[in-house]
Design an enzyme around this catalytic site. Structure first.
Site, mmCIF file in Angstrom:
data_model
loop_
_atom_site.group_PDB
_atom_site.id
_atom_site.type_symbol
_atom_site.label_atom_id
_atom_site.label_comp_id
_atom_site.label_asym_id
_atom_site.label_seq_id
_atom_site.Cartn_x
_atom_site.Cartn_y
_atom_site.Cartn_z
ATOM 1 N N HIS A 125 1.077 -1.072 0.307
ATOM 2 C CA HIS A 125 0.276 -0.198 -0.083
ATOM 3 C C HIS A 125 0.861 0.907 -0.020
ATOM 4 O O HIS A 125 0.536 2.619 -0.232
ATOM 5 C CB HIS A 125 -0.769 -0.508 1.445
ATOM 6 C CG HIS A 125 -1.726 -0.980 0.867
ATOM 7 N ND1 HIS A 125 -2.678 -1.255 0.334
ATOM 8 C CD2 HIS A 125 -1.925 -2.039 2.215
ATOM 9 C CE1 HIS A 125 -3.631 -2.607 0.768
ATOM 10 N NE2 HIS A 125 -3.055 -2.743 1.901
ATOM 11 N N ASP A 160 -2.866 -10.614 -2.373
ATOM 12 C CA ASP A 160 -3.426 -9.952 -1.112
ATOM 13 C C ASP A 160 -4.830 -10.068 -1.117
ATOM 14 O O ASP A 160 -5.312 -9.820 -2.708
ATOM 15 C CB ASP A 160 -1.922 -9.338 -0.694
ATOM 16 C CG ASP A 160 -2.758 -8.602 0.950
ATOM 17 O OD1 ASP A 160 -2.028 -8.700 1.182
ATOM 18 O OD2 ASP A 160 -3.476 -7.875 0.795
ATOM 19 N N HIS A 162 -6.192 -7.609 -0.462
ATOM 20 C CA HIS A 162 -6.630 -5.628 -0.704
ATOM 21 C C HIS A 162 -5.609 -5.306 -1.871
ATOM 22 O O HIS A 162 -4.934 -5.859 -1.973
ATOM 23 C CB HIS A 162 -6.194 -4.795 0.577
ATOM 24 C CG HIS A 162 -6.304 -5.257 2.211
ATOM 25 N ND1 HIS A 162 -6.039 -6.526 2.517
ATOM 26 C CD2 HIS A 162 -7.981 -5.105 2.887
ATOM 27 C CE1 HIS A 162 -6.878 -6.441 3.781
ATOM 28 N NE2 HIS A 162 -8.286 -5.215 3.678
ATOM 29 N N ASP A 247 -4.042 -12.900 3.762
ATOM 30 C CA ASP A 247 -5.462 -12.421 4.251
ATOM 31 C C ASP A 247 -6.653 -12.929 3.104
ATOM 32 O O ASP A 247 -7.485 -12.125 3.289
ATOM 33 C CB ASP A 247 -5.423 -10.956 4.520
ATOM 34 C CG ASP A 247 -4.862 -9.952 3.827
ATOM 35 O OD1 ASP A 247 -4.324 -10.429 2.212
ATOM 36 O OD2 ASP A 247 -4.387 -8.792 3.946
HETATM 37 ZN ZN ZN Z 1 -4.346 -7.055 2.512
#
Ligand code: ZN
Length: 337
Positions: A125, A160, A162, A247
């Protein structure tokens, strides 16, 4: 040939705040995957060198890096609502970012066929000029950019849950990096629509597969066959890097995807088969259920050694074919613009 695992005691000293999901117990869980993997004999641990400022400045703005360093060394605090740092976070961030560059040097020296970087803080991120979502420095981007300056073509596969908005942003206009992300959507950070395909010289070199909650491995396989593989084949990567966020496991408390531990092994086997041994890296990103982290990392390590570890019931469920068809159409329209 073996697997390098890069990790460091300083990663445990990065203090993200009380009761934070991104905490040092995560790395303990990942490292306890080594005996569970069944391939412990193939593993060689190494202590990574920190990244140099030149490594960081290739992907982040000088001002951001200098401000991050000062902020950490003056005692730290909160950088965004989710992201806090302590004094030790600076050293941890440099080691996490340097681990990939070090691993690349070692792989080129013939020490192993692949490397797993068990690091924190995570990186995907972190954008050019700011920390975000538990991430300070974009570890995967630092490694990829060190390969790009050597003339390599790098496939980053981000599984991931996200979207890796930072990695996407850093390489959005770069045709030497193919960034592929399969992620839950909508979910933090809100980016990663199918229409985001790269721009300028990098038009087409970003692939986003936004999938709904509950998505299982059948959809990942169909996405690879229908959308990802044709682009990868054309791109012809010389190195692959997994942004290995666990995740997307069905037990994770921060996301609602439906993968199981063996699915991560299967994804890794596919990804690592795309290039020659010695050109394969995986970086730990997210993953917040400790049991799922251990079992998912174990399956990933087994796959890196060429083995298949079925340590959990595989995920079941039909592929979301209408979702994938819509993604493919949106992508095709954006590619024509
Ligand atoms: Zn994540």
């Amino acid at each position: 040939m073996g697997i390098l695992i890069g990790t460091h005691p300083k990663f445990a000293e990065h203090d993200s705040g009380t009761h934070h999901p991104e905490n040092p117990a995560r790395l303990d869980a990942v490292l306890s995957a080594v005996p569970e993997s069944g391939v412990a004999d193939a593993v060689k641990f190494f202590v990574p060198e920190p990244a140099t400022m030149a490594d960081l400045y290739r992907v982040h703005e000088t001002n951001y890096i200098d401000a991050l360093r000062r902020f950490c060394l003056m005692g730290g605090g909160r950088l965004d609502p989710d992201t806090a740092v302590s004094v030790a976070s600076w050293d941890a961030a440099l080691l996490a970012a340097g681990s990939g560059v070090d691993a690349i040097r070692r792989l080129r020296g013939g020490e192993a066929s692949s490397a797993f970087l068990a690091v924190r803080p995570p990186g995907h991120h972190a954008v050019v000029d700011r920390a975000m979502g538990f991430c300070l420095i974009n570890n995967v981007a630092v490694a990829a950019s060190s390969l790009v300056i050597e003339g390599e073509r790098v496939l980053i596969f981000d599984f991931d849950a996200h979207h890796g908005n930072g990695t996407q942003e850093i390489f959005y206009k770069n045709p030497a990096v193919l960034y592929v992300s399969v992620h839950q959507y909508p979910l933090y950070p809100g980016t990663g629509r199918a229409e985001e395909v790269g721009s300028g010289d990098g038009h087409g070199s970003t692939i986003n597969i936004p999938v709904p909650a509950g998505t299982t491995s059948a959809t990942y396989r169909a996405a690879i066959d229908e959308i990802i593989w044709p682009a990868v084949e054309k791109f012809a990567p010389t190195w692959v890097i997994a942004s290995a966020g666990f995740d997307s496991h069905r037990s994770d408390p921060l996301a609602e995807l439906g993968l199981s531990a063996p699915d991560f092994g299967e994804l890794t086997s596919w990804l690592f088969s795309l290039v020659e041994p010695g050109r394969r890296l995986a970086f730990l990103e997210g993953g917040y259920d400790l049991d799922a982290l251990r079992s998912s990392a174990a399956s990933t390590l087994a796959a890196m050694a060429g083995e298949r570890l079925v340590n959990e019931e595989p995920s079941r469920g039909e592929a979301h074919l209408p979702v994938l068809r819509a993604i493919k159409e949106s992508r095709a329209r954006s590619l024509e613009l």
